[in-house]
Design a protein around this motif. Structure first.
Motif, PDB file in Angstrom:
ATOM      1  N   ILE A 191       5.911  -0.685   4.603  1.00 38.38           N
ATOM      2  CA  ILE A 191       6.866  -1.136   3.762  1.00 38.38           C
ATOM      3  C   ILE A 191       7.517  -2.674   4.225  1.00 38.38           C
ATOM      4  O   ILE A 191       7.559  -3.483   3.310  1.00 38.38           O
ATOM      5  CB  ILE A 191       7.890  -0.203   3.507  1.00 38.38           C
ATOM      6  N   LEU A 192       7.878  -2.717   5.385  1.00 39.68           N
ATOM      7  CA  LEU A 192       8.132  -4.006   5.897  1.00 39.68           C
ATOM      8  C   LEU A 192       7.061  -5.084   5.816  1.00 39.68           C
ATOM      9  O   LEU A 192       7.378  -6.208   5.773  1.00 39.68           O
ATOM     10  CB  LEU A 192       8.871  -3.756   7.306  1.00 39.68           C
ATOM     11  N   HIS A 247       7.000  -6.196   2.472  1.00 46.67           N
ATOM     12  CA  HIS A 247       8.186  -7.099   2.442  1.00 46.67           C
ATOM     13  C   HIS A 247       8.097  -8.404   2.828  1.00 46.67           C
ATOM     14  O   HIS A 247       8.152  -9.248   2.182  1.00 46.67           O
ATOM     15  CB  HIS A 247       9.382  -6.199   2.703  1.00 46.67           C
ATOM     16  N   ARG A 248       7.630  -8.642   3.907  1.00 43.04           N
ATOM     17  CA  ARG A 248       7.279  -9.794   4.530  1.00 43.04           C
ATOM     18  C   ARG A 248       6.329 -10.746   3.874  1.00 43.04           C
ATOM     19  O   ARG A 248       6.535 -12.002   3.745  1.00 43.04           O
ATOM     20  CB  ARG A 248       7.169  -9.878   6.103  1.00 43.04           C
ATOM     21  N   VAL A 294       5.872 -10.618   0.832  1.00 37.76           N
ATOM     22  CA  VAL A 294       6.511 -11.253  -0.510  1.00 37.76           C
ATOM     23  C   VAL A 294       7.276 -12.216  -0.132  1.00 37.76           C
ATOM     24  O   VAL A 294       7.310 -13.333  -0.991  1.00 37.76           O
ATOM     25  CB  VAL A 294       7.340  -9.996  -1.164  1.00 37.76           C
ATOM     26  N   SER A 347      13.574 -16.092  -3.230  1.00 40.34           N
ATOM     27  CA  SER A 347      14.247 -14.774  -3.110  1.00 40.34           C
ATOM     28  C   SER A 347      15.717 -15.036  -3.051  1.00 40.34           C
ATOM     29  O   SER A 347      16.515 -15.357  -2.243  1.00 40.34           O
ATOM     30  CB  SER A 347      13.797 -13.974  -1.790  1.00 40.34           C
ATOM     31  N   ILE A 397      17.847  -8.735  -2.881  1.00 38.24           N
ATOM     32  CA  ILE A 397      16.954  -7.478  -2.653  1.00 38.24           C
ATOM     33  C   ILE A 397      17.580  -6.206  -3.180  1.00 38.24           C
ATOM     34  O   ILE A 397      18.644  -6.030  -2.267  1.00 38.24           O
ATOM     35  CB  ILE A 397      16.099  -7.563  -1.235  1.00 38.24           C
ATOM     36  N   HIS A 441      17.230  -2.091  -3.457  1.00 39.41           N
ATOM     37  CA  HIS A 441      16.350  -0.924  -3.057  1.00 39.41           C
ATOM     38  C   HIS A 441      16.993   0.311  -3.445  1.00 39.41           C
ATOM     39  O   HIS A 441      18.064   0.518  -3.227  1.00 39.41           O
ATOM     40  CB  HIS A 441      15.906  -1.012  -1.831  1.00 39.41           C
ATOM     41  N   ILE A 453      11.814  -1.623  -4.819  1.00 42.44           N
ATOM     42  CA  ILE A 453      12.262  -2.839  -4.298  1.00 42.44           C
ATOM     43  C   ILE A 453      12.333  -3.889  -5.178  1.00 42.44           C
ATOM     44  O   ILE A 453      11.191  -4.231  -6.054  1.00 42.44           O
ATOM     45  CB  ILE A 453      11.393  -3.182  -3.135  1.00 42.44           C
ATOM     46  N   TYR A 456      12.998  -8.042  -6.455  1.00 37.67           N
ATOM     47  CA  TYR A 456      13.066  -9.524  -5.789  1.00 37.67           C
ATOM     48  C   TYR A 456      13.555 -10.385  -6.973  1.00 37.67           C
ATOM     49  O   TYR A 456      12.690 -10.360  -7.931  1.00 37.67           O
ATOM     50  CB  TYR A 456      11.611 -10.024  -5.243  1.00 37.67           C
TER      51      TYR A 456
END
Length: 846
Positions: free
Chosen positions: A131-132, A135-136, A138, A146, A149, A151, A175, A177
């Motif tokens: 997931i991280l 996320h990074r 994106v 951004s 966020i 979630h 999530i 954005y």
């Protein structure tokens, strides 16, 4: 001309009857002269429509522009939710809430969302590294802005017997954005590019991480998937056109090569096509924008236009062959165009009412405006372009040219010396005309089937009880469906069924439907928050909701610290200097608006968040919450509004979407009632009202049982059903009530024989043309197919099964016609007896 007064008839009734006859004969005379004028100038009436189509067709290609604002199309135009959104945005703008989890309280502008779903039995919390990583990726995207966020966890299981509701596992995480665009056109274009790259990135990440399922959504996804229906349906609409052309051509053919009219059936369908192209060109010239709901216009226009084509063909067959072809065309116009003008006028009235300011859905209004233009052009092209084609076909028939090969048909003596296959190809029906049958058109296969088989079967006394039982079953299911109507505020009903938006919405509904959307509770006037009564009122209003509120947190903070704040100065001073300084409460600064008058601070507005526990039907329960909270804002001393972006689509949607069909139905009913004493026979209007009502309620009930909601597409289909039913039932009913046969059974047989062919030709072409819509993967076209299939089927059922049976039971009575004929026959017998008595020698000679 003399009018005989029936015994017991009032003078007023006779005058009304005279007026009806004068109007009817005046219209027939007008259309007879119009038919003569067209037959004398066929080249002009053929050329002008073709030139118009070419001119407006080029404008269609040059000015085509899709409508990209989905909200303005399908959301109610005038709703309280839009006013509430403006007020909420003016108090708490989006960029002031960039650290908030509940950012989707506003229309968020540009954004990208993704749902990460673990495999069955998996726990998304164990895949934090993946997931991280996503996320990074994106956050590192080019041109990414951004803003914040949000979630959420979905498919949550809690630890058993946990007092603080600790999470044991979760199946999915959502999530969001958000991008800061600030209303700038350049920023908006950059945001659109970012969204496109976001969707591509999610697709790439799905390929790299097979252990997760990724469902992405961007702000443009809804519009893109809405417009996708048009792209998917293009090929299928061409297939529909080919099927309609084939059906019309075959149903207009006969074995008789002289009287067969396959090319007229073909040209009739092409007439409707070119009139639709002209209507589309006019629409785009007037700065119209295309949307996918307009896909229904070709089918609607075809269903009405081809009815006029087939009625003119039937009218041509009823004319006398020994007349010149120009007179035959004029007779066909006189016979058919009065009824076609009436039904076209009712189409225009119904869709004109749908295009009125009373209609609150922009997509419905735009569709009805286009349909009005299409109806007018259909009518013009039928009597001009198709009328010219009928003139040329009549001239070929009079000169004995083959209907397909356009060559001279040889004589009967010549044909007798030729092989059988040649005789079959060049057969002009001379062997039939030599017998007792004087009308060679009776050999058309549909007319032959109706006359020799169907009419006798449907009027059989043993069949009638089964028809009555069938109608009772039909009425029962229709009534049952009408009690279960659902409004279709769900936007996915209009999207391509296999689109990313639909997939995302289904997963969101499955795993994130335990709670309603976050509802913003906005207090827009100064309030004495320190007053105990006000505190109790706020608790009462939020009862039954899960709340995230600065007020509750502040009260809790005061109780824990044993701090007293019972007056205004203490309450605001502690709030500003102590509570909002704490790191865990700093985000509440965005939920309070302070004003300063001299040395005194005031709270002029504030907001809190409400979330309700819901079942799977989140949307219906959200509407119920809205309807529950709004009245409270009028009766409570606390002035507040509630808002969530989804309310814009839901706010009084049921009333907004049903209003056009109610207005159209009322308009048609009013016209039929007002013309009760102007039509040829008042009972014709009465039966027409009953038939249309039965068909309309049948379609409404059965489509509900078929899981069709009341959205803008189904409402447009219901408006069309009103007119489609009138189009087919009116000629049948008026012919029946005017018939002068001895019995009702004989009258209905003659009515079916006169109009049954055109009705069957048109409905069969219409239904066959709908089949390709089944293969378009779109919820919009599925709805269109279901509703139009029910409209055609219910109309066919009434025209060929229900009305032929029920009209033999109920008025109008045919006894007075029988008495008149009996009196005439008796008078004729008396005259013959007198002649015999005066001429006994003549009798002897005989």
């Amino acid at each position: 001309m003399c009018f005989l007064r029936r015994p017991g008839a009032s003078a007023g009734w006779i005058w009304w009857r005279m007026l009806r006859q004068v109007i009817h004969r005046g219209l027939q005379s007008f259309f007879y002269k119009l038919g003569l004028f067209v037959s004398r100038h066929p080249v002009f009436f053929l050329t002008v429509p073709a030139v118009l189509t070419i001119i407006f067709g080029f404008s269609l290609l040059n000015r085509f522009q899709p409508d990209t604002d989905l909200e303005s199309l399908v959301a109610p135009s005038h709703s309280l939710a839009k006013i509430e959104r403006s007020l909420a945005s003016s108090l708490f703008s989006l960029d002031q809430s960039k650290s908030q989890l509940y950012s989707d309280l506003h229309t968020p502008g540009r954004y990208g969302r993704v749902i990460l779903l673990s495999k069955p039995g998996g726990n998304i919390l164990h895949q934090a590294d993946v997931i991280l990583q996503i996320h990074r990726a994106v956050l590192e995207m080019k041109d990414g802005r951004s803003s914040f966020i949000g979630h959420q966890l979905g498919g949550v299981m809690e630890v058993p017997n946990s007092k603080d509701q600790r999470v044991k596992s979760a199946r999915a995480i959502q999530i969001t954005y958000y991008l800061q665009t600030y209303g700038s056109v350049t920023q908006d274009l950059i945001g659109e590019k970012w969204e496109s790259e976001f969707c591509k990135l999610m697709h790439k990440m799905q390929l790299d991480h097979q252990d997760l399922q990724l469902y992405s959504l961007a702000s443009f996804s809804l519009w893109k998937d809405f417009h996708q229906t048009s792209l998917l349906a293009r090929g299928k609409i061409l297939v529909s056109l080919m099927l309609i052309l084939l059906t019309a051509t075959l149903s207009s053919s006969m074995k008789d090569c002289l009287r067969s009219k396959p090319f007229l059936g073909l040209l009739g369908v092409l007439t409707i096509c070119i009139s639709s192209v002209t209507a589309a060109g006019i629409f785009f010239i007037t700065d119209g924008k295309y949307n996918s709901t307009l896909l229904g216009i070709p089918f609607f226009a075809m269903g009405h236009g081809t009815k006029g084509v087939f009625e003119l063909l039937s009218g041509w067959r009823r004319t006398r062959e020994n007349l010149p072809f120009k007179d035959r065309v004029a007779d066909a116009y006189s016979d058919v165009m009065v009824s076609y003008t009436m039904t076209s006028s009712l189409y225009f009235i119904a869709f004109g009412m749908g295009a009125s300011p009373f209609t609150n859905i922009e997509a419905v209004k735009v569709f009805c405006q286009n349909m009005c233009v299409s109806i007018l052009l259909n009518y013009f092209y039928i009597f001009s372009f198709f009328g010219s084609c009928l003139v040329f076909a009549g001239q070929l028939e009079q000169n004995r040219y083959h209907s397909i090969f356009c060559c001279k048909i040889p004589s009967a003596e010549y044909l007798d010396r030729k092989p059988v296959w040649f005789q079959a190809m060049m057969n002009d029906g001379h062997q039939h005309t030599s017998h007792h049958e004087t009308n060679p058109y009776q050999h058309h296969f549909i007319q032959h089937f109706l006359r020799e088989h169907y009419n006798e079967w449907i009027t059989n006394i043993y069949v009638k009880p089964f028809v009555v039982i069938l109608y009772l079953i039909y009425a029962s299911f229709s009534f049952m469906g009408c009690l279960q109507i659902n409004d279709g505020a769900n936007i996915i009903n209009l999207l391509a069924s296999e689109s990313p938006s639909v997939s995302y919405a289904l997963i969101q509904q499955k795993y994130f439907s335990n709670y309603s959307p976050v509802i913003g509770f906005y207090i827009y006037e100064p309030l004495e928050y320190w007053n105990g009564t006000v505190q109790e009122d706020l608790k009462t209003l939020s009862q039954g909701f899960n709340t995230v509120s600065w007020i509750e947190q502040y009260y809790q903070y005061l109780r824990v610290g044993n701090i007293s704040a019972t007056n205004k100065s203490d309450f605001i001073s502690i709030l500003q200097s102590s509570f909002l300084k704490k790191p865990e409460f700093q985000h509440f600064k965005n939920d309070i608006i302070f004003s300063k008058a001299g040395d005194e601070n005031n709270i002029i507005a504030s907001r809190l968040y409400l979330v309700a526990r819901t079942s799977e039907n989140t949307q219906r329960e959200a509407v119920e919450l809205l309807e529950k909270l709004r009245p409270l804002s009028l009766i409570q001393s606390i002035k507040f509004i509630v808002f969530n972006p989804t309310f814009v689509f839901m706010d009084h949607y049921g009333l907004s979407v049903t209003m056009p069909v109610l207005i159209s139905g009322f308009g048609i009913l009013l016209v039929l009632i007002l013309t009760f004493f102007l039509v040829i026979h008042p009972l014709g209007n009465f039966w027409l009202i009953l038939s249309v009502t039965s068909i309309e309620l049948g379609v409404l009930g059965l489509m509900t049982l078929w899981n069709v909601d009341m959205d803008c597409i189904s409402i447009l289909c219901l408006i069309y059903t009103l007119n489609f039913a009138i189009d087919h039932c009116a000629p049948l009913l008026y012919t029946f009530v005017l018939a002068t046969e001895h019995t009702r059974t004989q009258c209905i047989k003659n009515s079916l024989q006169e109009h049954g062919t055109a009705i069957l030709q048109n409905i069969s072409s219409f239904l066959i043309g709908l089949v390709p819509l089944l293969f378009v993967p779109s919820n919009l076209t599925f709805t269109l197919f279901k509703c139009l299939l029910l409209a055609g089927s219910c109309t066919l059922l009434h025209c060929f099964v229900i009305l032929p049976v029920f009209l033999t039971f109920f008025p109008p009575s045919k006894k007075h016609h029988k008495k008149k004929k009996r009196a005439k026959r008796k008078e004729r017998e008396e005259i013959e007896c007198i002649e015999i008595q005066e001429n006994p020698d003549h009798v002897t000679a005989v």
